[in-house]
Write an enzyme that holds these catalytic residues in place. Structure first.
Site, PDB file in Angstrom:
ATOM      1  N   LYS A 111       0.843  -1.200   0.000  1.00  0.00           N
ATOM      2  CA  LYS A 111       0.000   0.000   0.000  1.00  0.00           C
ATOM      3  C   LYS A 111       0.882   1.255   0.000  1.00  0.00           C
ATOM      4  O   LYS A 111       0.583   2.235  -0.689  1.00  0.00           O
ATOM      5  CB  LYS A 111      -0.924   0.018   1.223  1.00  0.00           C
ATOM      6  N   LYS A 194      -8.361 -14.703 -13.025  1.00  0.00           N
ATOM      7  CA  LYS A 194      -9.610 -14.951 -12.329  1.00  0.00           C
ATOM      8  C   LYS A 194     -10.520 -13.735 -12.346  1.00  0.00           C
ATOM      9  O   LYS A 194     -10.077 -12.626 -12.629  1.00  0.00           O
ATOM     10  CB  LYS A 194      -9.342 -15.446 -10.911  1.00  0.00           C
ATOM     11  N   LYS A 197     -13.082  -7.581  -9.435  1.00  0.00           N
ATOM     12  CA  LYS A 197     -13.671  -6.281  -9.825  1.00  0.00           C
ATOM     13  C   LYS A 197     -12.629  -5.372 -10.468  1.00  0.00           C
ATOM     14  O   LYS A 197     -12.919  -4.661 -11.414  1.00  0.00           O
ATOM     15  CB  LYS A 197     -14.411  -5.603  -8.688  1.00  0.00           C
TER      16      LYS A 197
HETATM   17  P1  AMP Z   1     -12.087  -9.483  -2.946  1.00  0.00           P
HETATM   18  O1  AMP Z   1     -13.270  -8.611  -2.727  1.00  0.00           O
HETATM   19  O2  AMP Z   1     -11.566  -9.471  -4.347  1.00  0.00           O
HETATM   20  O3  AMP Z   1     -11.009  -9.267  -1.902  1.00  0.00           O
HETATM   21  O4  AMP Z   1     -12.583 -10.987  -2.727  1.00  0.00           O
HETATM   22  C1  AMP Z   1     -13.083 -11.421  -1.510  1.00  0.00           C
HETATM   23  C2  AMP Z   1     -13.005 -12.929  -1.467  1.00  0.00           C
HETATM   24  O5  AMP Z   1     -13.776 -13.498  -2.537  1.00  0.00           O
HETATM   25  C3  AMP Z   1     -11.598 -13.500  -1.672  1.00  0.00           C
HETATM   26  O6  AMP Z   1     -10.887 -13.624  -0.483  1.00  0.00           O
HETATM   27  C4  AMP Z   1     -11.878 -14.882  -2.280  1.00  0.00           C
HETATM   28  O7  AMP Z   1     -12.173 -15.807  -1.252  1.00  0.00           O
HETATM   29  C5  AMP Z   1     -13.136 -14.652  -3.071  1.00  0.00           C
HETATM   30  N1  AMP Z   1     -12.873 -14.438  -4.512  1.00  0.00           N
HETATM   31  C6  AMP Z   1     -12.760 -13.256  -5.168  1.00  0.00           C
HETATM   32  N2  AMP Z   1     -12.589 -13.450  -6.497  1.00  0.00           N
HETATM   33  C7  AMP Z   1     -12.583 -14.792  -6.690  1.00  0.00           C
HETATM   34  C8  AMP Z   1     -12.448 -15.648  -7.855  1.00  0.00           C
HETATM   35  N3  AMP Z   1     -12.326 -15.153  -9.076  1.00  0.00           N
HETATM   36  N4  AMP Z   1     -12.469 -16.983  -7.675  1.00  0.00           N
HETATM   37  C9  AMP Z   1     -12.633 -17.507  -6.429  1.00  0.00           C
HETATM   38  N5  AMP Z   1     -12.766 -16.776  -5.311  1.00  0.00           N
HETATM   39  C10 AMP Z   1     -12.752 -15.437  -5.429  1.00  0.00           C
END
Ligand code: AMP
Length: 328
Positions: A111, A194, A197
């Site tokens: 960060k 993967k 957002k």
């Molecule tokens: P994020 O908001 O991107 O930090 O995602 C929150 C949680 O969602 C992560 O810790 C993962 O467990 C799950 N997650 C996000 N994107 C994916 C993905 N493309 N495939 C599987 N799990 C995901």
């Protein structure tokens, strides 16, 4: 029953990756553990959101988690900033957290590199606030991804250090909980990597039918198979992986056969995938919309969560104050 606590970063809407990678497991966990979920709005202040951003994202998260099946009677959902005793514990933990160790945390260093104009003390003490959130509830397990492992180690260190300084066996060391053992990876629609957002390749649970269709139809493909039973390249495998999550096994097998005998038409595959994603999302989407309109209910859920979480955290803090030497 073991206590599980999970913080939710208030960053945007839930996408299929979040659902299949995390939220689906949370819904299952609420029957197996004593779960609590909190919306980490204090943590979000490190990036200086506007008051409107905060209000909107709290409402969005509540609506989306409820729509996915979190039952607030079983698993309270609370807003971090509603549970004030955590702040007091954060202060106590900060007194025994050292600059050197906080500066060495990888997520802090990252960060500090990516937002050099905003390296604030909240960012530095992110691990002590996270520790306070969990230790205040004496949680046994914390579901975390790999990126949070170091914060978990810090949390255990702070718990041990508190016990050592005050010569007590008060805090137990919370374990990381890898609920996602099989590591479901939901792919994006742009060929590689993967769904995420920040990747701009996500299908959100709140997307309407037309948006889902547009996103799926735009997904990257190739010129088609050139050999019978050939291995699928990543761009194509991604579409099949999504299909495996949202379509019936028969549908999956039908298109898999077509791929293997080289008769597949990607347009048909995408149309089916879009329809199946929509069929999966539609009931969740409708519930999200209904919850978002029902501000009274959302407030009741947050209030109920805040009351339960505050009662537990306040009990811990009464004991902690005694240990530290405050009060009679
Ligand atoms: P994020 O908001 O991107 O930090 O995602 C929150 C949680 O969602 C992560 O810790 C993962 O467990 C799950 N997650 C996000 N994107 C994916 C993905 N493309 N495939 C599987 N799990 C995901």
């Amino acid at each position: 029953m073991e206590k599980v606590i999970s913080g939710i970063r208030p960053t945007g809407n839930l996408h299929l990756g979040n659902y299949f990678g995390a939220v689906k497991s949370f819904v299952k966990m609420q029957d197996e553990y004593d779960c609590m979920f909190f919306i980490a709005d204090w943590h979000s202040l490190t990036t200086h959101p506007t008051p409107e951003d905060i209000r909107r994202s709290v409402r969005t998260i509540l609506s989306e988690y409820l729509a996915c099946g979190i039952d607030p009677e079983k698993a309270p959902i609370y807003v971090q900033s509603d549970v004030k005793p955590v702040l007091e514990l954060y202060l106590y933990l900060n007194m025994n957290a050292y600059l050197g160790e906080l500066e060495r945390v990888t997520s802090f260093k990252e960060k500090a590199r990516t937002q050099p104009d905003n390296v604030n003390a909240g960012l530095l003490t992110y691990p002590t606030l996270m520790a306070a959130d969990v230790l205040a509830h004496k949680a046994d397990k914390v579901p975390v991804g790999k990126d949070q492992e170091q914060n978990m180690e810090m949390m255990r260190l702070f718990a041990r250090r508190f016990n050592r300084i005050y010569k007590v066996e008060y805090f137990k060391e919370p374990e990381s909980f890898h609920f996602n053992q099989k590591a479901v990876k939901v792919p994006g629609l742009n060929g590689s990597g993967k769904m995420g957002k920040s990747e701009g390749n996500a299908i959100y649970l709140c997307d309407d039918e037309a948006t889902i269709k547009k996103k799926v139809m735009r997904a990257v493909t190739d010129a088609g198979p050139t050999m019978l039973n050939q291995e699928k390249p990543e761009v194509i495998q991604n579409l099949f992986s999504l299909m495996e999550l949202v379509s019936t096994p028969d549908t999956y097998a039908y298109f898999d056969d077509q791929y293997n005998n080289m008769s597949i038409r990607y347009g048909d595959l995408k149309k089916q995938l879009a329809a199946d994603i929509n069929a999966f999302c539609a009931p969740i989407r409708e519930r999200i919309q209904a919850y978002q309109k029902d501000e009274d209910y959302l407030n009741r859920v947050a209030k109920m969560g805040a009351e339960r979480a505050t009662a537990g955290a306040e009990k811990t803090l009464q004991e902690v104050r005694q240990i530290i030497g405050f009060g009679k």
